[in-house]
Motif scaffolding. Structure first.
Motif, PDB file in Angstrom:
ATOM      1  N   GLN A 285       5.674  75.006  18.614  1.00 56.06           N
ATOM      2  CA  GLN A 285       5.431  76.277  19.300  1.00 56.06           C
ATOM      3  C   GLN A 285       6.730  77.051  19.478  1.00 56.06           C
ATOM      4  OE1 GLN A 285       3.026  73.935  22.505  1.00 56.06           O
ATOM      5  NE2 GLN A 285       2.787  76.087  23.026  1.00 56.06           N
ATOM      6  N   ILE A 286       7.752  76.361  19.952  1.00 53.61           N
ATOM      7  CA  ILE A 286       9.044  77.016  20.199  1.00 53.61           C
ATOM      8  C   ILE A 286       9.580  77.638  18.911  1.00 53.61           C
ATOM      9  CG2 ILE A 286      11.458  76.613  20.844  1.00 53.61           C
ATOM     10  CD1 ILE A 286      10.350  74.406  22.788  1.00 53.61           C
ATOM     11  N   GLY A 287       9.471  76.893  17.815  1.00 56.25           N
ATOM     12  CA  GLY A 287       9.931  77.404  16.525  1.00 56.25           C
ATOM     13  C   GLY A 287       9.163  78.637  16.078  1.00 56.25           C
ATOM     14  N   HIS A 288       7.875  78.710  16.430  1.00 54.91           N
ATOM     15  CA  HIS A 288       7.056  79.854  16.027  1.00 54.91           C
ATOM     16  C   HIS A 288       7.366  81.105  16.846  1.00 54.91           C
ATOM     17  CE1 HIS A 288       3.803  76.937  14.290  1.00 54.91           C
ATOM     18  NE2 HIS A 288       4.784  77.166  13.442  1.00 54.91           N
ATOM     19  N   GLY A 289       8.096  80.940  17.943  1.00 56.14           N
ATOM     20  CA  GLY A 289       8.419  82.087  18.790  1.00 56.14           C
ATOM     21  C   GLY A 289       9.217  83.149  18.066  1.00 56.14           C
ATOM     22  N   VAL A 290      10.137  82.741  17.183  1.00 52.63           N
ATOM     23  CA  VAL A 290      10.997  83.716  16.500  1.00 52.63           C
ATOM     24  C   VAL A 290      10.190  84.591  15.531  1.00 52.63           C
ATOM     25  CG1 VAL A 290      12.980  84.032  14.979  1.00 52.63           C
ATOM     26  CG2 VAL A 290      13.107  82.383  16.861  1.00 52.63           C
ATOM     27  N   PRO A 291       9.418  84.036  14.584  1.00 52.62           N
ATOM     28  CA  PRO A 291       8.642  84.918  13.696  1.00 52.62           C
ATOM     29  C   PRO A 291       7.620  85.775  14.431  1.00 52.62           C
ATOM     30  CG  PRO A 291       8.076  82.602  13.310  1.00 52.62           C
ATOM     31  CD  PRO A 291       9.291  82.610  14.160  1.00 52.62           C
ATOM     32  N   ILE A 292       7.004  85.239  15.485  1.00 52.71           N
ATOM     33  CA  ILE A 292       6.057  86.042  16.272  1.00 52.71           C
ATOM     34  C   ILE A 292       6.775  87.230  16.891  1.00 52.71           C
ATOM     35  CG2 ILE A 292       4.883  86.050  18.535  1.00 52.71           C
ATOM     36  CD1 ILE A 292       3.002  85.176  16.360  1.00 52.71           C
ATOM     37  N   ARG A 293       7.941  86.980  17.459  1.00 56.81           N
ATOM     38  CA  ARG A 293       8.670  88.074  18.124  1.00 56.81           C
ATOM     39  C   ARG A 293       9.246  89.048  17.102  1.00 56.81           C
ATOM     40  NH1 ARG A 293       9.611  83.400  22.298  1.00 56.81           N
ATOM     41  NH2 ARG A 293       8.148  84.165  23.874  1.00 56.81           N
ATOM     42  N   MET A 294       9.566  88.572  15.911  1.00 54.77           N
ATOM     43  CA  MET A 294       9.949  89.489  14.831  1.00 54.77           C
ATOM     44  C   MET A 294       8.803  90.443  14.519  1.00 54.77           C
ATOM     45  SD  MET A 294      12.020  86.934  12.223  1.00 54.77           S
ATOM     46  CE  MET A 294      12.543  88.211  11.047  1.00 54.77           C
ATOM     47  N   ALA A 295       7.597  89.902  14.433  1.00 47.05           N
ATOM     48  CA  ALA A 295       6.425  90.720  14.119  1.00 47.05           C
ATOM     49  C   ALA A 295       6.165  91.743  15.223  1.00 47.05           C
ATOM     50  CB  ALA A 295       5.210  89.827  13.910  1.00 47.05           C
ATOM     51  N   VAL A 296       6.300  91.339  16.468  1.00 48.90           N
ATOM     52  CA  VAL A 296       6.046  92.233  17.600  1.00 48.90           C
ATOM     53  C   VAL A 296       7.099  93.339  17.674  1.00 48.90           C
ATOM     54  CG1 VAL A 296       6.004  92.374  20.126  1.00 48.90           C
ATOM     55  CG2 VAL A 296       4.712  90.577  18.957  1.00 48.90           C
ATOM     56  N   ILE A 297       8.367  92.960  17.519  1.00 47.15           N
ATOM     57  CA  ILE A 297       9.454  93.952  17.580  1.00 47.15           C
ATOM     58  C   ILE A 297       9.308  94.954  16.443  1.00 47.15           C
ATOM     59  CG2 ILE A 297      11.945  94.282  17.383  1.00 47.15           C
ATOM     60  CD1 ILE A 297      12.128  91.366  18.663  1.00 47.15           C
ATOM     61  N   GLU A 298       9.023  94.443  15.236  1.00 44.00           N
ATOM     62  CA  GLU A 298       8.852  95.308  14.073  1.00 44.00           C
ATOM     63  C   GLU A 298       7.687  96.281  14.292  1.00 44.00           C
ATOM     64  OE1 GLU A 298       8.350  94.639   9.285  1.00 44.00           O
ATOM     65  OE2 GLU A 298       7.169  93.410  10.669  1.00 44.00           O
ATOM     66  N   ARG A 299       6.588  95.778  14.813  1.00 38.92           N
ATOM     67  CA  ARG A 299       5.409  96.602  15.103  1.00 38.92           C
ATOM     68  C   ARG A 299       5.738  97.697  16.112  1.00 38.92           C
ATOM     69  NH1 ARG A 299       2.223  96.723  19.466  1.00 38.92           N
ATOM     70  NH2 ARG A 299      -0.021  97.110  19.321  1.00 38.92           N
ATOM     71  N   THR A 300       6.532  97.322  17.104  1.00 36.30           N
ATOM     72  CA  THR A 300       6.885  98.265  18.163  1.00 36.30           C
ATOM     73  C   THR A 300       7.783  99.390  17.654  1.00 36.30           C
ATOM     74  OG1 THR A 300       6.754  96.445  19.749  1.00 36.30           O
ATOM     75  CG2 THR A 300       7.849  98.424  20.496  1.00 36.30           C
ATOM     76  N   LEU A 301       8.663  99.057  16.724  1.00 34.39           N
ATOM     77  CA  LEU A 301       9.636 100.036  16.230  1.00 34.39           C
ATOM     78  C   LEU A 301       9.261 100.630  14.874  1.00 34.39           C
ATOM     79  CD1 LEU A 301      12.990  98.403  17.372  1.00 34.39           C
ATOM     80  CD2 LEU A 301      12.037 100.581  18.123  1.00 34.39           C
ATOM     81  N   ALA A 302       8.079 100.289  14.384  1.00 37.81           N
ATOM     82  CA  ALA A 302       7.662 100.807  13.065  1.00 37.81           C
ATOM     83  C   ALA A 302       7.466 102.312  13.109  1.00 37.81           C
ATOM     84  CB  ALA A 302       6.368 100.117  12.641  1.00 37.81           C
TER      85      ALA A 302
END
Length: 302
Positions: A285-302
């Motif tokens: 789970q902890i390892g998956h936090g980085v790609p998930i947050r990449m997706a969220v940040i990218e979505r927010t700033l797209a």
């Protein structure tokens, strides 16, 4: 539009009301970033993102910071313990100041309930919720769902039991909304004084014995300071009544998995031997936090 040229509707505050389609698109994008062959991209080159942590959480902040740097963003880290907020400056003034300086987005973590929504109504640069009182913790729930989908193939049809202090848990709330949107069944298990009555119409409270029959047994972190407030008698007593012991884990279905938002109080909500057990997905789970947050940040700033 804000001074940074970003639409204020891009705020990412929670998962309540979010559609299965939108949740799936974030999970799909996280899968893209997880297998991306280059560690650092220029996706957000020239963008400035501030991590505004008015409540401490080293783990969550590092995960967001890694995600931001992997996307090529410039990162500013803010800690209220080192700031003028301690001297009386309001949270709003601090965020507004950074907005005025030209940040493109803010990742924000707050202890007070209800402040984030008020901020989002006034601040034009997009804000990403990194933990909001006992309201929501959307990126934690998304990384949980990502872990479940990766393990089981799909989320629809799963039964997920969330065990512990539901009353104070933003993790439980975000998981409830997201899991139900994706077609999973959620069950709660909690001591009587840690049940959230407003959620009882959304998920049933069940015995620990019934919770152990779920596909996913998600243990919540016990805030041991509740012991001082009389909500739990002692860590030992909590483990005895609501801890996932080795004996209880043996009653889980062969295919079932153990999850936990971390950090774990070992030998309180989870026996030490179970933290890295073959059923445990905690470090996954902890390892998956980085790609998930990449997706969220990218979505927010797209």
């Amino acid at each position: 539009m804000s001074i940074a040229g970003v639409d204020s509707s891009k705020h990412f505050l929670g998962l309540k009301g979010m559609s299965a389609t939108e949740i799936s698109s974030i999970l799909d994008r996280a899968a893209y970033w997880e297998q991306y062959p280059v560690k650092v991209t220029n996706q957000l080159q020239g963008r400035f993102v501030a991590n505004l942590f008015f409540e401490n959480s080293t783990r969550t902040r590092f995960s967001f910071e890694l995600a931001q740097k992997r996307l090529g963003a410039e990162v500013l880290n803010f800690s209220s313990a080192e700031s003028s907020v301690q001297k009386g400056e309001s949270i709003y003034d601090t965020v507004r100041t950074l907005e005025s300086m030209g940040i493109d987005a803010g990742v924000i973590r707050l202890k007070p309930i209800g402040i984030l929504e008020e901020l989002a109504a006034k601040i034009k640069v997009p804000l990403i919720n990194a933990g909001d009182g006992n309201n929501e913790h959307p990126t934690q729930a998304l990384l949980d769902l990502y872990t479940m989908r990766k393990h089981f193939g799909e989320i629809k049809g799963l039964t997920v039991a969330i065990v512990g202090d539901i009353l104070h848990s933003r993790v439980a709330r975000s998981n409830l909304w997201a899991l139900q949107a994706m077609g999973a069944k959620v069950k709660f298990c909690a001591p009587a004084n840690m049940q959230a009555s407003e959620l009882s119409g959304h998920a049933d409270y069940v015995s620990f014995q019934e919770a152990l029959q779920a596909d996913v047994v998600m243990m919540l972190r016990v805030q041991l300071e509740r012991h001082e407030q009389g909500m739990i008698k002692s860590a030992e007593e909590y483990r005895k009544e609501y801890g996932l012991t080795v004996e209880r884990a043996a009653q889980m279905a062969p295919h079932a998995i153990i999850m936990h938002p971390a950090p774990v109080n070992r030998n309180v909500e989870l026996d030490d031997e179970l933290v890295e057990h073959e059923k445990s997905k905690i470090f996954t789970q902890i390892g998956h936090g980085v790609p998930i947050r990449m997706a969220v940040i990218e979505r927010t700033l797209a």
